[in-house]
Structures are given as structure tokens and as C-alpha cells.
Design a protein around this motif. Structure first.
Motif, short mmCIF file in Angstrom:
data_model
loop_
_atom_site.label_atom_id
_atom_site.label_comp_id
_atom_site.label_asym_id
_atom_site.label_seq_id
_atom_site.Cartn_x
_atom_site.Cartn_y
_atom_site.Cartn_z
N ASN A 219 0.83 -1.21 0.00
CA ASN A 219 0.00 0.00 0.00
C ASN A 219 0.86 1.26 0.00
N GLU A 220 1.93 1.23 0.79
CA GLU A 220 2.84 2.39 0.87
C GLU A 220 3.52 2.63 -0.47
N ASN B 239 0.97 4.15 -2.85
CA ASN B 239 0.73 5.55 -2.50
C ASN B 239 1.90 6.44 -2.93
N GLY C 217 1.54 9.33 -5.55
CA GLY C 217 1.65 10.64 -4.92
C GLY C 217 2.60 11.49 -5.60
#
Length: 146
Positions: free
Chosen positions: A138-139, A142, A146
Motif C-alpha cells: 500500500n505504501e 501511495n 503521490g
């Protein structure tokens, strides 16, 4: 084999709770007697207002030198805690905990009735490993978006 749900994994089915006007000292004594790391703050008959954890006692009471017998749970609780339904997979619950930085999740049924509290201690190493992998993924997603 299907992964356990949070409701299947909790070791303590009794919901430990006090009202918002109870004091910190009463909560700490109740948590100690029950060997429990959190207590729910509820209004009758079963309305969940917040949660108080061992960490809250340390950071919001002891570190601020508040008097436990004069400090209400309403003053130090985390209001409106994140909750999960009983069918939530343990690894999904652990991902939520990792990403949001807490160790206790109230389990709430469709009727809004509190069924228990899932603690990070209720997870097995395999489930924690799966959650860590998912949180890392997930990181990365992101970061890429991002």
C-alpha cells in the motif's frame, strides 16, 4: 484454509466498558483486573463513545501529571474509534492498525452492537506477516501515485 476473522481471533468475549464520567483510576483498576489493554467508553444501553488504552493512560495522564481520580474518561478517550465488522480478516485489521498507528479495534455488528475488541496480540505471526506485506505494498502504491 480461510483466514481467521477478528471475531474468531479474540480471546476475550466480555466487553470491558465504563461510562464517560468514570475516572481514570477506575478504568486502570478495571483493565488490570481483566488483564486487558483497553476499555471502551460507553453510554447505556450500548452506545460506543470512545476507547481508552494503556498508551492513553501513559501519554494523556501520566505524562501530563493529571490526577487519575480527578480525570474522567471523557477527557482522555479517543472519541469515535475506528471499528470493524466481525467478519473482517485478521490481516486486514492489522493493516488498518499499522497504517493508523493503533493496537485495538472495537468489533461492531451490523446492529451497532459492540461484540468485542480486537487487539494486535490476537493476531498470529502468519497474519501479521501478511499484513506487513500488504501495508508495504500500500505504501509503495501511495508513493507511486503521490
Amino acid at each position: 484454509m480461510a483466514e481467521r476473522t477478528v471475531f474468531q481471533s479474540i480471546t476475550q468475549r466480555h466487553v470491558l466498558s465504563l461510562g464517560p464520567h468514570a475516572n481514570v483510576w477506575e478504568a486502570a483498576c478495571a483493565m488490570t483486573r481483566a488483564n486487558c489493554g483497553s476499555i471502551l467508553v460507553m453510554e447505556p444501553p450500548d452506545r460506543l463513545l470512545g476507547i481508552v488504552t494503556e498508551r492513553d493512560l501513559m501519554t494523556r495522564v501520566l505524562a501530563r501529571a493529571l490526577e487519575p481520580k480527578n480525570t474522567t474518561l471523557a477527557h482522555i478517550m479517543t472519541p469515535h474509534p475506528q471499528c470493524v465488522p466481525p467478519e473482517t480478516a485478521v490481516s486486514d485489521a492489522v493493516v488498518i492498525m499499522l497504517e493508523r498507528g493503533f493496537r485495538h479495534l472495537p468489533i461492531v455488528g451490523a446492529d451497532r452492537k459492540v461484540l468485542g475488541v480486537f487487539s494486535i496480540r490476537d493476531a498470529l505471526p502468519l497474519e501479521i506477516g501478511a499484513a506487513l506485506s500488504q501495508a508495504e505494498f500500500n505504501e509503495q502504491v501511495n508513493d507511486a501515485l503521490g
